[in-house]
Design a protein around this motif. Sequence first.
Motif, PDB file in Angstrom:
ATOM      1  N   ARG A  86       2.402   1.513 -14.220  1.00 44.40           N
ATOM      2  CA  ARG A  86       3.617   1.320 -13.426  1.00 44.40           C
ATOM      3  C   ARG A  86       4.168   2.663 -12.957  1.00 44.40           C
ATOM      4  O   ARG A  86       4.589   2.813 -11.810  1.00 44.40           O
ATOM      5  CB  ARG A  86       4.639   0.582 -14.292  1.00 44.40           C
ATOM      6  CG  ARG A  86       5.965   0.232 -13.652  1.00 44.40           C
ATOM      7  CD  ARG A  86       6.775  -0.570 -14.669  1.00 44.40           C
ATOM      8  NE  ARG A  86       8.059  -1.010 -14.126  1.00 44.40           N
ATOM      9  CZ  ARG A  86       9.181  -0.301 -14.218  1.00 44.40           C
ATOM     10  NH1 ARG A  86       9.170   0.860 -14.816  1.00 44.40           N
ATOM     11  NH2 ARG A  86      10.319  -0.775 -13.723  1.00 44.40           N
TER      12      ARG A  86
ATOM     13  N   HIS B  78       0.846  -1.190   0.000  1.00 42.86           N
ATOM     14  CA  HIS B  78       0.000   0.000   0.000  1.00 42.86           C
ATOM     15  C   HIS B  78       0.880   1.240   0.000  1.00 42.86           C
ATOM     16  O   HIS B  78       1.931   1.272   0.636  1.00 42.86           O
ATOM     17  CB  HIS B  78      -0.911   0.006   1.224  1.00 42.86           C
ATOM     18  CG  HIS B  78      -1.808   1.206   1.296  1.00 42.86           C
ATOM     19  ND1 HIS B  78      -2.886   1.367   0.455  1.00 42.86           N
ATOM     20  CD2 HIS B  78      -1.761   2.305   2.093  1.00 42.86           C
ATOM     21  CE1 HIS B  78      -3.476   2.517   0.739  1.00 42.86           C
ATOM     22  NE2 HIS B  78      -2.815   3.106   1.727  1.00 42.86           N
ATOM     23  N   THR B  79       0.458   2.266  -0.725  1.00 41.29           N
ATOM     24  CA  THR B  79       1.236   3.492  -0.811  1.00 41.29           C
ATOM     25  C   THR B  79       0.504   4.629  -0.124  1.00 41.29           C
ATOM     26  O   THR B  79      -0.714   4.581   0.076  1.00 41.29           O
ATOM     27  CB  THR B  79       1.484   3.876  -2.283  1.00 41.29           C
ATOM     28  OG1 THR B  79       0.230   4.206  -2.890  1.00 41.29           O
ATOM     29  CG2 THR B  79       2.129   2.735  -3.034  1.00 41.29           C
TER      30      THR B  79
ATOM     31  N   TYR C  19       1.927   4.161 -10.229  1.00 43.81           N
ATOM     32  CA  TYR C  19       2.156   3.500  -8.936  1.00 43.81           C
ATOM     33  C   TYR C  19       3.473   3.975  -8.322  1.00 43.81           C
ATOM     34  O   TYR C  19       3.557   4.216  -7.112  1.00 43.81           O
ATOM     35  CB  TYR C  19       2.166   1.985  -9.094  1.00 43.81           C
ATOM     36  CG  TYR C  19       2.438   1.280  -7.783  1.00 43.81           C
ATOM     37  CD1 TYR C  19       1.415   1.057  -6.875  1.00 43.81           C
ATOM     38  CD2 TYR C  19       3.729   0.880  -7.436  1.00 43.81           C
ATOM     39  CE1 TYR C  19       1.662   0.444  -5.654  1.00 43.81           C
ATOM     40  CE2 TYR C  19       3.988   0.268  -6.227  1.00 43.81           C
ATOM     41  CZ  TYR C  19       2.950   0.051  -5.338  1.00 43.81           C
ATOM     42  OH  TYR C  19       3.201  -0.542  -4.128  1.00 43.81           O
ATOM     43  N   ARG C  20       4.503   4.108  -9.150  1.00 43.48           N
ATOM     44  CA  ARG C  20       5.802   4.566  -8.653  1.00 43.48           C
ATOM     45  C   ARG C  20       5.670   5.962  -8.033  1.00 43.48           C
ATOM     46  O   ARG C  20       6.224   6.229  -6.962  1.00 43.48           O
ATOM     47  CB  ARG C  20       6.808   4.577  -9.806  1.00 43.48           C
ATOM     48  CG  ARG C  20       8.192   5.062  -9.431  1.00 43.48           C
ATOM     49  CD  ARG C  20       9.189   4.772 -10.549  1.00 43.48           C
ATOM     50  NE  ARG C  20       8.729   5.291 -11.814  1.00 43.48           N
ATOM     51  CZ  ARG C  20       8.725   4.591 -12.949  1.00 43.48           C
ATOM     52  NH1 ARG C  20       9.139   3.344 -12.973  1.00 43.48           N
ATOM     53  NH2 ARG C  20       8.317   5.145 -14.074  1.00 43.48           N
TER      54      ARG C  20
ATOM     55  N   ALA D  67      -3.386   4.005 -11.142  1.00 41.27           N
ATOM     56  CA  ALA D  67      -2.577   2.848 -11.533  1.00 41.27           C
ATOM     57  C   ALA D  67      -3.423   1.590 -11.639  1.00 41.27           C
ATOM     58  O   ALA D  67      -3.348   0.852 -12.624  1.00 41.27           O
ATOM     59  CB  ALA D  67      -1.445   2.644 -10.526  1.00 41.27           C
ATOM     60  N   PHE D  68      -4.263   1.354 -10.640  1.00 38.20           N
ATOM     61  CA  PHE D  68      -5.096   0.149 -10.651  1.00 38.20           C
ATOM     62  C   PHE D  68      -6.124   0.204 -11.784  1.00 38.20           C
ATOM     63  O   PHE D  68      -6.485  -0.825 -12.357  1.00 38.20           O
ATOM     64  CB  PHE D  68      -5.776  -0.032  -9.297  1.00 38.20           C
ATOM     65  CG  PHE D  68      -4.923  -0.735  -8.286  1.00 38.20           C
ATOM     66  CD1 PHE D  68      -5.275  -1.969  -7.786  1.00 38.20           C
ATOM     67  CD2 PHE D  68      -3.731  -0.167  -7.841  1.00 38.20           C
ATOM     68  CE1 PHE D  68      -4.486  -2.628  -6.854  1.00 38.20           C
ATOM     69  CE2 PHE D  68      -2.931  -0.815  -6.914  1.00 38.20           C
ATOM     70  CZ  PHE D  68      -3.307  -2.050  -6.417  1.00 38.20           C
TER      71      PHE D  68
ATOM     72  N   SER E 262      -2.416   8.077  -3.900  1.00 38.34           N
ATOM     73  CA  SER E 262      -3.563   7.380  -4.487  1.00 38.34           C
ATOM     74  C   SER E 262      -3.111   6.352  -5.510  1.00 38.34           C
ATOM     75  O   SER E 262      -2.306   6.641  -6.392  1.00 38.34           O
ATOM     76  CB  SER E 262      -4.499   8.397  -5.152  1.00 38.34           C
ATOM     77  OG  SER E 262      -5.533   7.726  -5.848  1.00 38.34           O
ATOM     78  N   GLN E 263      -3.662   5.139  -5.394  1.00 40.11           N
ATOM     79  CA  GLN E 263      -3.356   4.062  -6.342  1.00 40.11           C
ATOM     80  C   GLN E 263      -4.458   3.878  -7.379  1.00 40.11           C
ATOM     81  O   GLN E 263      -4.368   2.992  -8.220  1.00 40.11           O
ATOM     82  CB  GLN E 263      -3.168   2.747  -5.585  1.00 40.11           C
ATOM     83  CG  GLN E 263      -2.016   2.745  -4.594  1.00 40.11           C
ATOM     84  CD  GLN E 263      -2.003   1.491  -3.745  1.00 40.11           C
ATOM     85  OE1 GLN E 263      -2.790   1.341  -2.823  1.00 40.11           O
ATOM     86  NE2 GLN E 263      -1.104   0.577  -4.058  1.00 40.11           N
TER      87      GLN E 263
ATOM     88  N   ALA F  35       2.928   7.299  -6.778  1.00 42.60           N
ATOM     89  CA  ALA F  35       2.151   7.184  -5.543  1.00 42.60           C
ATOM     90  C   ALA F  35       3.000   6.631  -4.407  1.00 42.60           C
ATOM     91  O   ALA F  35       2.865   7.046  -3.249  1.00 42.60           O
ATOM     92  CB  ALA F  35       0.930   6.293  -5.777  1.00 42.60           C
ATOM     93  N   ALA F  36       3.905   5.693  -4.736  1.00 44.42           N
ATOM     94  CA  ALA F  36       4.714   5.040  -3.699  1.00 44.42           C
ATOM     95  C   ALA F  36       5.677   6.006  -3.023  1.00 44.42           C
ATOM     96  O   ALA F  36       5.938   5.894  -1.825  1.00 44.42           O
ATOM     97  CB  ALA F  36       5.480   3.867  -4.302  1.00 44.42           C
TER      98      ALA F  36
END
Length: 361
Positions: free
Chosen positions: A319, A260-261, A322-323, A268-269, A264-265, A325-326
């Motif tokens: 990808r 989990h980041t 997500y990066r 990406a999702f 916001s994911q 967000a992480a």
Amino acid sequence: MNPNVPGPNDIPVPHDIPLPMPAPEPVLVAVLIVFFLMHIAFVNFMVGGALLSFIYEVRGLRQKRYDRLAYEIASTITANKSIAVVLGVGPLLAINTLYTVYFYTANALTGALWVSIIPLVVIAFVLTYIHKYLWHRMERMKALHLAISGVACLLFLFIPLIFLTNINLMLFPEKWGTVHGFLSALALPNVLPRYAHFVLACPAMVGLFLVWLFRRRSDAEIADTGFSRAELIRLGYRWAFWPTMAQFLVGPVALFTLPHTSGSQAGAFGLFGLSILVSLALCVVMIREIRGPDGAIGRMFGLAASLMLVVVVLMGAGRHLYREAAVSEHREMVRAKTLEYARKAEEARRQAASATAAAVK
């Protein structure tokens, strides 16, 4: 608070390099995404080609035509390797610039194995050239020739694992304090599912590449392989189809083991979910080609290649989201630390200048 989750004071927050970007950030992001997708496609062709060449050379010990097919596939590996290397320069420079703190921290934590990538790549490439250019001279030394191919395949599979472990580690600063070398970074929950996702993509991508290759070969070149054109195209589609089907099992595991980041994911999702739908359409097209008559096989290749391109773009864009967000929350902490570092550095410069002026007087 969960005692197993590091608090803000437990996460290392280094300062960034206080220098301006060499280009606007959107340009660097575009370079990172576009060139990485092109790079990884040719990496898939290279790794998948090496694996298929090895498999068919083993089958060629009993049926000579499979040995000729293995040689045809092996002949493409060195060209795809060279293109992959050239295209890899752009994303490597971009990720160094955009994620300096994260990329170099991961490099330092994985240590010797990260540094070993260069000699491992050199050895793998040398073995690939030996395997290709001494093919006919080593016809009576098949065991040695296969050993060369097998070692090259193992290296081609291991080198991306080092890269993937590193790229995964850079996204999770909260894990940096618990990592003590490559093996502990490899043990992070998401690494092996993501690696399985990559490995399955290699035969899938090279399968479509073989369809493209055998569609454009001359009749004489096709005849030399001992297969019909329809057999070769159908074989390529099968290599593309079955690993893609396996991705419907591996992909969700890789997706849902992503930590989990703080950011916001959803974006990406959403892109990952859309890529699953496009992959289903791709599988429908490929199964129609596989089951179609010999005279019509290959006519839907343009559609299949376009759908695969859409899947790759969606995965690459997801990808990146997500990066982002992480590292979003940690990046703000680094930015604040960098501003404080720059303020103290400027203050120190002023004090030094004042002291120098006083000494001159």
